[in-house]
Design an enzyme around this catalytic site. Structure first.
Site, short mmCIF file in Angstrom:
data_model
loop_
_atom_site.label_atom_id
_atom_site.label_comp_id
_atom_site.label_asym_id
_atom_site.label_seq_id
_atom_site.Cartn_x
_atom_site.Cartn_y
_atom_site.Cartn_z
CD GLU A 123 15.48 2.04 18.42
OE1 GLU A 123 14.89 1.74 19.47
OE2 GLU A 123 16.42 2.85 18.38
CD GLU A 274 15.45 7.51 17.36
OE1 GLU A 274 15.80 7.41 18.55
OE2 GLU A 274 14.38 7.06 16.94
#
Ligand SMILES: *[C@@H]1O[C@H](CO)[C@@H](O)[C@H](O)[C@H]1NC(C)=O
Ligand SMILES: *[C@@H]1O[C@H](CO)[C@@H](O)[C@H](O)[C@H]1NC(C)=O
Ligand SMILES: *[C@@H]1O[C@H](CO)[C@@H](O)[C@H](O)[C@H]1NC(C)=O
Ligand SMILES: *[C@@H]1O[C@H](CO)[C@@H](O)[C@H](O)[C@H]1NC(C)=O
Ligand SMILES: *[C@@H]1O[C@H](CO)[C@@H](O)[C@H](O)[C@H]1NC(C)=O
Ligand SMILES: *[C@@H]1O[C@H](CO)[C@@H](O)[C@H](O)[C@H]1NC(C)=O
Length: 501
Positions: A123, A274
């Site tokens: 991220e 995720e």
């Protein structure tokens, strides 16, 4: 780009893997994080994966012990270059080559690790990072893929970048999924990255959290919209042209698809890196809601259906996560330590159709527990029954000090309001905290003193749903280096920023 040495072999492996995917048995993966005070032995965890039919796993580094656990299992593995290496790897091709040599080539032997993806960063474009990684991520991606290609892994191993949905998911700019676009500050770098991924044949990876949408959305967020069973066909909360979105996962994913279409990469494959639901430590973090969320998600994946904008593209997802991790930062919320579909010691929490069989019977089957887990002796550290004092004020202060000390160094998140141990009284709280610390310290005698307030007992101190755990025999992990330290902290900051705007 050098020709891969074992190109034909790699190609065959890819072709076989593609066939299996098409047959629909291996779309499910899981994240294996290691931010725990005491780690289960990697071989025990690897067997937990194979016992439950997982064919894919994602880890947050390329830790040697984890890799040794995965060796020989054949499980397709996504290893990772952590954010703090991006600048080095992006700025120096030699460093990227060394990373690939140490962390991919080293395991590329018969009985080694079946590495298929390399996550370059985690991220990296989160708003909360203030652009720190914007300039280094794509160079790192290029260098890693080039090093993979030159080492002969390129056909089988692809480099990707897991991004958080905050690269596009702003309610202000995306009222409906079809309006999806990338955030202005990362639009350029996302386009450059997608161009590269498209050329190298790699997917884009995105993390999507309906739980966090609900959690931060507050009471304005319709509960059913977080799940997959919220009245499909009846007109969902979000009407987008001819499509009615009945769940936030689809809406989120399709916002990304729209953003990709807008820059000319509408067909770029997307992997969900995720997705999951926590079971304790916060409002709506319960096993019942987690079961509901996963049941809907897995039913969807089993049926091979995609989202409204990609109906025939089966969702490929890595669940988050495998085990509870009691040493994660709780800055985003106490639920951070309770994302596991298994407890810290590998016991299943709720029924789950991990093998994607579909149907009611499969949905009510419990996953297989970890085998061969060794526990420390059945001993607990609790507040001494005789503790207390004539001077109530001084005693209370001493007790509060001790509880504070324990909870700063061990996991007390189950004590919160509405959580699994939230109904304990002050003495129960103290016992819970003392025990958590004592167990995290491996039951050393000195860890059960607390200014003389604590005693070791051999009668299980658990009360109902509130489990006073006994820790496992495993390595005491130096937790600062690995795992997902800043992920949700940064998400929190990003979400707060949105709310405050
Ligand atoms: C390979 O990965 C390990 C574990 O994540 C890391 O410590 C090491 O620095 C990496 N190697 C290189 C050359 O970066
Ligand atoms: C980003 O900027 C904010 C505000 O200026 C600051 O508080 C925060 O620490 C910064 N974060 C990083 C990762 O640099
Ligand atoms: C994506 O890659 C394919 C071939 O791999 C190429 O034909 C296509 O033009 C690429 N798309 C873009 C938008 O670059
Ligand atoms: C979507 O919802 C709207 C408003 O609730 C309804 O009028 C419409 O028929 C629905 N469309 C579909 C395709 O279900
Ligand atoms: C027990 O601990 C929790 C979490 O620290 C706290 O919110 C709660 O008020 C405590 N209960 C009592 C009775 O002290
Ligand atoms: C509590 O945890 C222990 C392992 O520490 C486990 O054996 C036991 O079954 C758990 N009890 C409950 C009620 O979950």
């Amino acid at each position: 780009m050098a020709a891969p040495r074992n190109g034909l072999l790699s190609w065959l492996v890819v072709a076989v893997a593609a066939t299996v995917t098409a047959a629909g048995v291996d779309a499910l993966g899981v994240n294996w994080g290691t931010m725990s005070t005491r780690r289960l032995p990697p071989k025990v965890v690897a067997r937990l994966l194979t016992d439950n039919g997982f064919k894919k796993v994602k880890i947050f580094d390329a830790d040697e012990r984890t890799m040794q656990g995965l060796a020989g299992t054949g499980i397709e593995t996504m290893v990772a270059v952590p954010n703090d290496l991006l600048a080095a790897v992006g700025g120096d091709y030699g460093r990227a080559r060394q990373w690939v040599k140490d962390n991919v080539t080293r395991y590329a032997f018969d009985g080694g690790v079946n590495i298929r993806l390399v996550a370059v960063g985690n991220e990296p474009f989160l708003k909360a990072y203030n652009g720190s990684f914007d300039g280094v991520t794509v160079p790192a991606l290029r260098n890693i893929q080039r090093a993979l290609d030159e080492a002969g892994h390129g056909a089988a191993v692809k480099a990707t970048v897991p991004v958080n949905a905050d690269v596009y998911d702003s309610p202000a700019s995306n009222p409906v999924p079809s309006a999806g676009r990338f955030r202005d500050d990362v639009a350029g770098v996302m386009a450059e990255m997608c161009r590269f991924l498209n050329r190298s044949g790699a997917p884009l990876t995105v993390n999507i959290y309906p739980f966090l949408s609900l959690y931060y959305g507050g009471d304005g967020f319709p509960l059913d919209y977080a799940f997959f069973d919220g009245g499909a066909g009846s007109g969902g909360p979000v009407v987008d042209g001819r499509v009615n979105y009945t769940n936030v996962f689809d809406a989120n994913f399709d916002t990304l698809v729209s953003a990709l279409r807008r820059i000319g990469f509408g067909h770029l494959p997307v992997v969900v890196g995720e997705v999951g639901w926590p079971t304790d430590g916060g409002r709506r973090a319960t096993p019942a809601l987690a079961q509901r969320f996963y049941a809907g998600l897995l039913r969807r994946i089993a049926a091979g259906r995609g989202t409204p904008l990609r109906p025939r593209a089966r969702i490929e997802a890595y669940l988050f996560g495998l085990l509870d991790e009691d040493a994660k930062s709780v800055a985003p919320g106490n639920f951070e330590r309770h994302w596991g579909i298994f407890t810290f010691d590998g016991r299943p929490k709720f029924p789950l159709d991990l093998r994607l069989r579909g149907g009611a019977a499969a949905a009510t089957a419990m996953p297989a527990p970890a085998r061969g887990v060794e526990y420390l002796p059945r001993r607990w550290c609790v507040l001494s029954p005789s503790a207390g004092g004539d001077d109530a004020g001084a005693w209370q202060a001493r007790l509060a000090d001790s509880v504070g000390y324990a909870c700063a160094r061990a996991d007390c998140t189950a004590l919160g309001y509405g959580c699994s141990c939230g109904a304990l009284d002050a003495r129960g709280n103290a016992s819970y905290a003392f025990n958590a610390y004592y167990q995290a310290q491996g039951q050393v005698e000195a860890a059960c003193d607390f200014q003389g307030l604590a005693v070791v007992v051999d009668k299980d101190a658990s009360r109902g749903a509130c489990n006073f755990s006994v820790q496992v025999v495993g390595s005491a992990a130096p937790v600062a280096a690995a795992g997902t330290p800043v992920r949700t902290e940064a998400v929190l900051a990003a979400v707060l920023a949105l709310v405050l705007l």
